[in-house]
Scaffold this motif. Structure first.
Motif, PDB file in Angstrom:
ATOM      1  N   GLY A 169      12.301  11.072  10.237  1.00 53.42           N
ATOM      2  CA  GLY A 169      11.354  11.909  10.032  1.00 53.42           C
ATOM      3  C   GLY A 169      11.315  12.979  11.261  1.00 53.42           C
ATOM      4  O   GLY A 169      11.724  12.717  12.272  1.00 53.42           O
ATOM      5  N   THR A 170      10.855  14.177  10.829  1.00 55.57           N
ATOM      6  CA  THR A 170      10.714  15.418  11.800  1.00 55.57           C
ATOM      7  C   THR A 170       9.365  15.943  11.626  1.00 55.57           C
ATOM      8  O   THR A 170       9.028  16.088  10.566  1.00 55.57           O
ATOM      9  N   GLN A 171       8.670  16.443  12.781  1.00 54.14           N
ATOM     10  CA  GLN A 171       7.300  16.798  12.652  1.00 54.14           C
ATOM     11  C   GLN A 171       7.317  18.287  12.468  1.00 54.14           C
ATOM     12  O   GLN A 171       8.184  18.997  13.253  1.00 54.14           O
ATOM     13  N   VAL A 172       6.579  18.868  11.579  1.00 50.64           N
ATOM     14  CA  VAL A 172       6.300  20.245  11.421  1.00 50.64           C
ATOM     15  C   VAL A 172       4.973  20.236  11.647  1.00 50.64           C
ATOM     16  O   VAL A 172       4.057  19.694  10.909  1.00 50.64           O
ATOM     17  N   THR A 173       4.487  21.316  12.533  1.00 52.92           N
ATOM     18  CA  THR A 173       3.250  21.651  12.808  1.00 52.92           C
ATOM     19  C   THR A 173       2.858  23.046  12.661  1.00 52.92           C
ATOM     20  O   THR A 173       3.688  23.923  13.144  1.00 52.92           O
ATOM     21  N   TRP A 185      13.634  16.032   0.226  1.00 53.81           N
ATOM     22  CA  TRP A 185      12.381  15.947   1.501  1.00 53.81           C
ATOM     23  C   TRP A 185      11.177  15.610   0.992  1.00 53.81           C
ATOM     24  O   TRP A 185      10.670  15.920  -0.086  1.00 53.81           O
ATOM     25  N   TYR A 186      10.613  14.473   1.597  1.00 47.67           N
ATOM     26  CA  TYR A 186       9.367  14.136   1.318  1.00 47.67           C
ATOM     27  C   TYR A 186       8.536  14.380   2.589  1.00 47.67           C
ATOM     28  O   TYR A 186       9.156  14.814   3.999  1.00 47.67           O
ATOM     29  N   ARG A 187       7.307  14.462   2.617  1.00 49.03           N
ATOM     30  CA  ARG A 187       6.131  14.564   3.768  1.00 49.03           C
ATOM     31  C   ARG A 187       5.190  13.609   3.722  1.00 49.03           C
ATOM     32  O   ARG A 187       4.634  13.042   2.715  1.00 49.03           O
ATOM     33  N   PRO A 210      -0.716  11.096   8.221  1.00 52.26           N
ATOM     34  CA  PRO A 210      -1.317   9.918   8.734  1.00 52.26           C
ATOM     35  C   PRO A 210      -2.394   9.404   7.562  1.00 52.26           C
ATOM     36  O   PRO A 210      -3.229  10.222   7.200  1.00 52.26           O
ATOM     37  N   GLY A 211      -2.127   7.988   7.235  1.00 53.13           N
ATOM     38  CA  GLY A 211      -3.256   7.631   6.395  1.00 53.13           C
ATOM     39  C   GLY A 211      -2.919   8.005   4.700  1.00 53.13           C
ATOM     40  O   GLY A 211      -3.737   7.482   4.071  1.00 53.13           O
ATOM     41  N   LYS A 212      -1.817   8.787   4.375  1.00 49.73           N
ATOM     42  CA  LYS A 212      -1.690   9.330   3.359  1.00 49.73           C
ATOM     43  C   LYS A 212      -0.242   8.850   2.684  1.00 49.73           C
ATOM     44  O   LYS A 212       0.547   8.273   3.451  1.00 49.73           O
ATOM     45  N   GLN A 213      -0.105   8.818   1.575  1.00 52.95           N
ATOM     46  CA  GLN A 213       1.093   8.493   0.982  1.00 52.95           C
ATOM     47  C   GLN A 213       2.125   9.457   1.410  1.00 52.95           C
ATOM     48  O   GLN A 213       1.802  10.686   0.897  1.00 52.95           O
ATOM     49  N   ARG A 214       3.320   8.925   1.254  1.00 53.78           N
ATOM     50  CA  ARG A 214       4.463  10.083   1.352  1.00 53.78           C
ATOM     51  C   ARG A 214       4.656  10.641   0.104  1.00 53.78           C
ATOM     52  O   ARG A 214       4.572   9.896  -1.372  1.00 53.78           O
ATOM     53  N   VAL A 250       4.878  14.976   8.702  1.00 59.04           N
ATOM     54  CA  VAL A 250       6.029  14.515   9.058  1.00 59.04           C
ATOM     55  C   VAL A 250       6.734  14.759   7.818  1.00 59.04           C
ATOM     56  O   VAL A 250       6.753  14.184   6.988  1.00 59.04           O
ATOM     57  N   TYR A 251       8.027  15.318   7.932  1.00 61.66           N
ATOM     58  CA  TYR A 251       8.991  15.488   7.003  1.00 61.66           C
ATOM     59  C   TYR A 251       9.975  14.607   7.063  1.00 61.66           C
ATOM     60  O   TYR A 251      10.699  14.561   8.029  1.00 61.66           O
TER      61      TYR A 251
END
Length: 123
Positions: free
Chosen positions: A116-120, A36-38, A41-45, A92-93
């Motif tokens: 991808g799946t959003q985790v908030t 799993w990666y996350r 926005p604007g950042k590296q995975r 986003v995972y």
């Protein structure tokens, strides 16, 4: 073709838990590492956790002791149990799998990603 389908994301309060699942399907001979990666926005995975076919695991320092990765090799599925979630875990995972395929007498490796799946996590 290999497909990775993720599920389990959503909105949770800080301190809560979520469990992500990712099922691989398609032309699969075997699967080596899954992970799993996350990405914000604007950042590296970035790597969150990964697990080998033999069960060896690796975690990002930021999630050690809170997240647990596991897999069911018979189902080609990887899980991420996320406990004690923090607002900074919001991202986003993405599921990743190193898939071995076989075609025309040759074995080859495919690096596959889910959608991808959003985790908030709310504070």
């Amino acid at each position: 073709q290999v497909q990775l389908v993720e599920s389990g994301g959503g909105l949770v309060q800080a301190g809560g838990s979520l469990r992500l699942s990712c099922a691989a399907s398609g032309s699969i001979f075997s699967i080596n590492a899954m992970g799993w990666y996350r990405q914000a926005p604007g950042k590296q995975r970035e790597l969150v956790a990964k697990i080998t076919s033999g069960g060896g695991t690796k975690y990002a320092d930021s999630v050690k002791g809170r997240f647990t990765i596991s897999r069911d090799n018979a189902k080609n599925t990887v899980y991420l149990q996320m406990n004690s979630l923090k607002p900074e875990d919001t991202d986003v995972y993405y599921c990743n799998a190193d898939v071995q395929q076989y075609s025309g007498g040759l074995y080859y490796s495919t690096d596959s990603w889910g959608q991808g799946t959003q985790v908030t996590v709310s504070s």
